[in-house]
Motif scaffolding. Structure first.
Motif, PDB file in Angstrom:
ATOM      1  N   MET A   1       0.844  -1.177   0.000  1.00  0.00           N
ATOM      2  CA  MET A   1       0.000   0.000   0.000  1.00  0.00           C
ATOM      3  C   MET A   1       0.893   1.246   0.000  1.00  0.00           C
ATOM      4  O   MET A   1       1.858   1.318   0.727  1.00  0.00           O
ATOM      5  N   TYR A   2       0.547   2.193  -0.813  1.00  0.00           N
ATOM      6  CA  TYR A   2       1.322   3.424  -0.888  1.00  0.00           C
ATOM      7  C   TYR A   2       0.509   4.583  -0.304  1.00  0.00           C
ATOM      8  O   TYR A   2      -0.701   4.465  -0.107  1.00  0.00           O
ATOM      9  N   ILE A   3       1.203   5.671  -0.033  1.00  0.00           N
ATOM     10  CA  ILE A   3       0.525   6.865   0.466  1.00  0.00           C
ATOM     11  C   ILE A   3       0.549   7.943  -0.613  1.00  0.00           C
ATOM     12  O   ILE A   3       1.352   7.883  -1.547  1.00  0.00           O
ATOM     13  N   SER A   4      -0.322   8.923  -0.443  1.00  0.00           N
ATOM     14  CA  SER A   4      -0.346  10.092  -1.325  1.00  0.00           C
ATOM     15  C   SER A   4      -0.101  11.331  -0.474  1.00  0.00           C
ATOM     16  O   SER A   4      -0.606  11.426   0.645  1.00  0.00           O
ATOM     17  N   VAL A   5       0.696  12.226  -1.012  1.00  0.00           N
ATOM     18  CA  VAL A   5       1.010  13.479  -0.310  1.00  0.00           C
ATOM     19  C   VAL A   5       0.855  14.646  -1.282  1.00  0.00           C
ATOM     20  O   VAL A   5       1.033  14.480  -2.482  1.00  0.00           O
ATOM     21  N   PRO A   6       0.546  15.832  -0.759  1.00  0.00           N
ATOM     22  CA  PRO A   6       0.492  17.006  -1.634  1.00  0.00           C
ATOM     23  C   PRO A   6       1.909  17.502  -1.950  1.00  0.00           C
ATOM     24  O   PRO A   6       2.843  17.297  -1.169  1.00  0.00           O
ATOM     25  N   MET A   7       2.056  18.162  -3.084  1.00  0.00           N
ATOM     26  CA  MET A   7       3.342  18.722  -3.477  1.00  0.00           C
ATOM     27  C   MET A   7       3.892  19.637  -2.377  1.00  0.00           C
ATOM     28  O   MET A   7       5.087  19.629  -2.095  1.00  0.00           O
ATOM     29  N   SER A   8       3.029  20.404  -1.745  1.00  0.00           N
ATOM     30  CA  SER A   8       3.491  21.351  -0.713  1.00  0.00           C
ATOM     31  C   SER A   8       4.216  20.646   0.427  1.00  0.00           C
ATOM     32  O   SER A   8       5.095  21.225   1.059  1.00  0.00           O
ATOM     33  N   GLN A   9       3.886  19.407   0.679  1.00  0.00           N
ATOM     34  CA  GLN A   9       4.513  18.650   1.765  1.00  0.00           C
ATOM     35  C   GLN A   9       5.932  18.198   1.425  1.00  0.00           C
ATOM     36  O   GLN A   9       6.762  18.024   2.315  1.00  0.00           O
ATOM     37  N   VAL A  10       6.238  18.018   0.140  1.00  0.00           N
ATOM     38  CA  VAL A  10       7.545  17.476  -0.256  1.00  0.00           C
ATOM     39  C   VAL A  10       8.371  18.437  -1.108  1.00  0.00           C
ATOM     40  O   VAL A  10       9.505  18.124  -1.462  1.00  0.00           O
ATOM     41  N   GLN A  11       7.833  19.600  -1.409  1.00  0.00           N
ATOM     42  CA  GLN A  11       8.501  20.523  -2.332  1.00  0.00           C
ATOM     43  C   GLN A  11       9.913  20.906  -1.887  1.00  0.00           C
ATOM     44  O   GLN A  11      10.835  20.906  -2.695  1.00  0.00           O
ATOM     45  N   ASP A  12      10.108  21.224  -0.624  1.00  0.00           N
ATOM     46  CA  ASP A  12      11.448  21.618  -0.165  1.00  0.00           C
ATOM     47  C   ASP A  12      12.451  20.476  -0.300  1.00  0.00           C
ATOM     48  O   ASP A  12      13.597  20.693  -0.689  1.00  0.00           O
ATOM     49  N   GLU A  13      12.013  19.252  -0.001  1.00  0.00           N
ATOM     50  CA  GLU A  13      12.897  18.094  -0.146  1.00  0.00           C
ATOM     51  C   GLU A  13      13.225  17.837  -1.618  1.00  0.00           C
ATOM     52  O   GLU A  13      14.345  17.453  -1.948  1.00  0.00           O
ATOM     53  N   ILE A  14      12.252  18.054  -2.481  1.00  0.00           N
ATOM     54  CA  ILE A  14      12.491  17.890  -3.919  1.00  0.00           C
ATOM     55  C   ILE A  14      13.498  18.922  -4.400  1.00  0.00           C
ATOM     56  O   ILE A  14      14.437  18.590  -5.120  1.00  0.00           O
ATOM     57  N   LYS A  15      13.327  20.173  -3.977  1.00  0.00           N
ATOM     58  CA  LYS A  15      14.252  21.238  -4.388  1.00  0.00           C
ATOM     59  C   LYS A  15      15.671  20.944  -3.927  1.00  0.00           C
ATOM     60  O   LYS A  15      16.639  21.280  -4.602  1.00  0.00           O
ATOM     61  N   LEU A  19      15.004  13.501  -2.750  1.00  0.00           N
ATOM     62  CA  LEU A  19      14.040  12.456  -3.059  1.00  0.00           C
ATOM     63  C   LEU A  19      14.285  11.897  -4.453  1.00  0.00           C
ATOM     64  O   LEU A  19      14.712  12.620  -5.351  1.00  0.00           O
ATOM     65  N   ASP A  20      13.989  10.628  -4.622  1.00  0.00           N
ATOM     66  CA  ASP A  20      14.030  10.011  -5.954  1.00  0.00           C
ATOM     67  C   ASP A  20      12.678  10.279  -6.593  1.00  0.00           C
ATOM     68  O   ASP A  20      11.672   9.661  -6.227  1.00  0.00           O
ATOM     69  N   LEU A  21      12.661  11.209  -7.529  1.00  0.00           N
ATOM     70  CA  LEU A  21      11.429  11.696  -8.130  1.00  0.00           C
ATOM     71  C   LEU A  21      11.282  11.197  -9.558  1.00  0.00           C
ATOM     72  O   LEU A  21      12.190  11.353 -10.374  1.00  0.00           O
ATOM     73  N   ILE A  22      10.136  10.589  -9.855  1.00  0.00           N
ATOM     74  CA  ILE A  22       9.846  10.099 -11.195  1.00  0.00           C
ATOM     75  C   ILE A  22       8.603  10.810 -11.714  1.00  0.00           C
ATOM     76  O   ILE A  22       7.560  10.824 -11.061  1.00  0.00           O
ATOM     77  N   ASP A  23       8.726  11.382 -12.903  1.00  0.00           N
ATOM     78  CA  ASP A  23       7.628  12.052 -13.587  1.00  0.00           C
ATOM     79  C   ASP A  23       7.134  11.099 -14.671  1.00  0.00           C
ATOM     80  O   ASP A  23       7.880  10.740 -15.574  1.00  0.00           O
ATOM     81  N   VAL A  24       5.868  10.677 -14.558  1.00  0.00           N
ATOM     82  CA  VAL A  24       5.344   9.676 -15.497  1.00  0.00           C
ATOM     83  C   VAL A  24       4.592  10.297 -16.678  1.00  0.00           C
ATOM     84  O   VAL A  24       3.946   9.575 -17.448  1.00  0.00           O
ATOM     85  N   ARG A  25       4.716  11.606 -16.859  1.00  0.00           N
ATOM     86  CA  ARG A  25       4.114  12.216 -18.046  1.00  0.00           C
ATOM     87  C   ARG A  25       4.906  11.802 -19.286  1.00  0.00           C
ATOM     88  O   ARG A  25       6.055  11.381 -19.197  1.00  0.00           O
ATOM     89  N   GLU A  26       4.280  11.931 -20.427  1.00  0.00           N
ATOM     90  CA  GLU A  26       4.944  11.578 -21.682  1.00  0.00           C
ATOM     91  C   GLU A  26       6.093  12.555 -21.961  1.00  0.00           C
ATOM     92  O   GLU A  26       6.113  13.674 -21.441  1.00  0.00           O
ATOM     93  N   ALA A  27       7.035  12.138 -22.778  1.00  0.00           N
ATOM     94  CA  ALA A  27       8.260  12.905 -23.036  1.00  0.00           C
ATOM     95  C   ALA A  27       7.975  14.319 -23.532  1.00  0.00           C
ATOM     96  O   ALA A  27       8.652  15.267 -23.112  1.00  0.00           O
ATOM     97  N   ASP A  28       6.976  14.492 -24.393  1.00  0.00           N
ATOM     98  CA  ASP A  28       6.684  15.832 -24.903  1.00  0.00           C
ATOM     99  C   ASP A  28       6.161  16.748 -23.798  1.00  0.00           C
ATOM    100  O   ASP A  28       6.496  17.934 -23.755  1.00  0.00           O
TER     101      ASP A  28
END
Length: 96
Positions: A1-15, A19-28
C-alpha cells in the motif's frame, strides 16, 4: 500500500534533491516543463522500464495532476516497489 502526499509537503525536499522523483508524463509534456531533479519515465513505458528501478529505494511519483501517478503507484506497489504518489502533481510545483 502506498501513500499520497500534496506537493506542498515534499517541495522543499524535492528542491534539495533529497528524493528520488519520477515524472510519469509523456516525453513531450516533460520537455515543456518539469521539476529539475525529476527522471522522466512515461506511464506508457512503465511496465517495460520498471526493471530499471531499485526495490530498495522509495520513489516519489508525479504527473500533471495526480491521476497517472496514482496508476503508476498502483502498478509499482504491486511489483514490490516503495512509492509515494504526489497527489496534485506538476500543476502544484512552485519552483524553477
Amino acid at each position: 500500500m502506498y501513500i499520497s502526499v500534496p506537493m506542498s509537503q515534499v517541495q522543499d525536499e524535492i528542491k534539495a534533491q533529497k528524493l528520488d522523483l519520477i515524472d510519469v508524463r509523456e516525453a513531450d509534456e516533460f520537455k515543456q516543463g518539469h521539476v529539475p531533479s525529476a527522471q522522466n519515465l512515461p506511464l506508457s513505458q512503465l511496465i517495460e522500464r520498471s526493471k530499471e528501478l531499485d526495490t530498495e529505494k522509495t520513489y516519489y511519483i508525479m504527473c500533471q495532476m495526480g491521476g497517472r501517478s496514482a496508476s503508476a503507484c498502483d502498478f509499482l506497489d504491486d511489483q514490490g516497489f516503495k512509492v509515494v504518489n504526489i497527489e496534485d502533481g506538476f500543476a502544484a510545483w512552485r519552483g524553477d
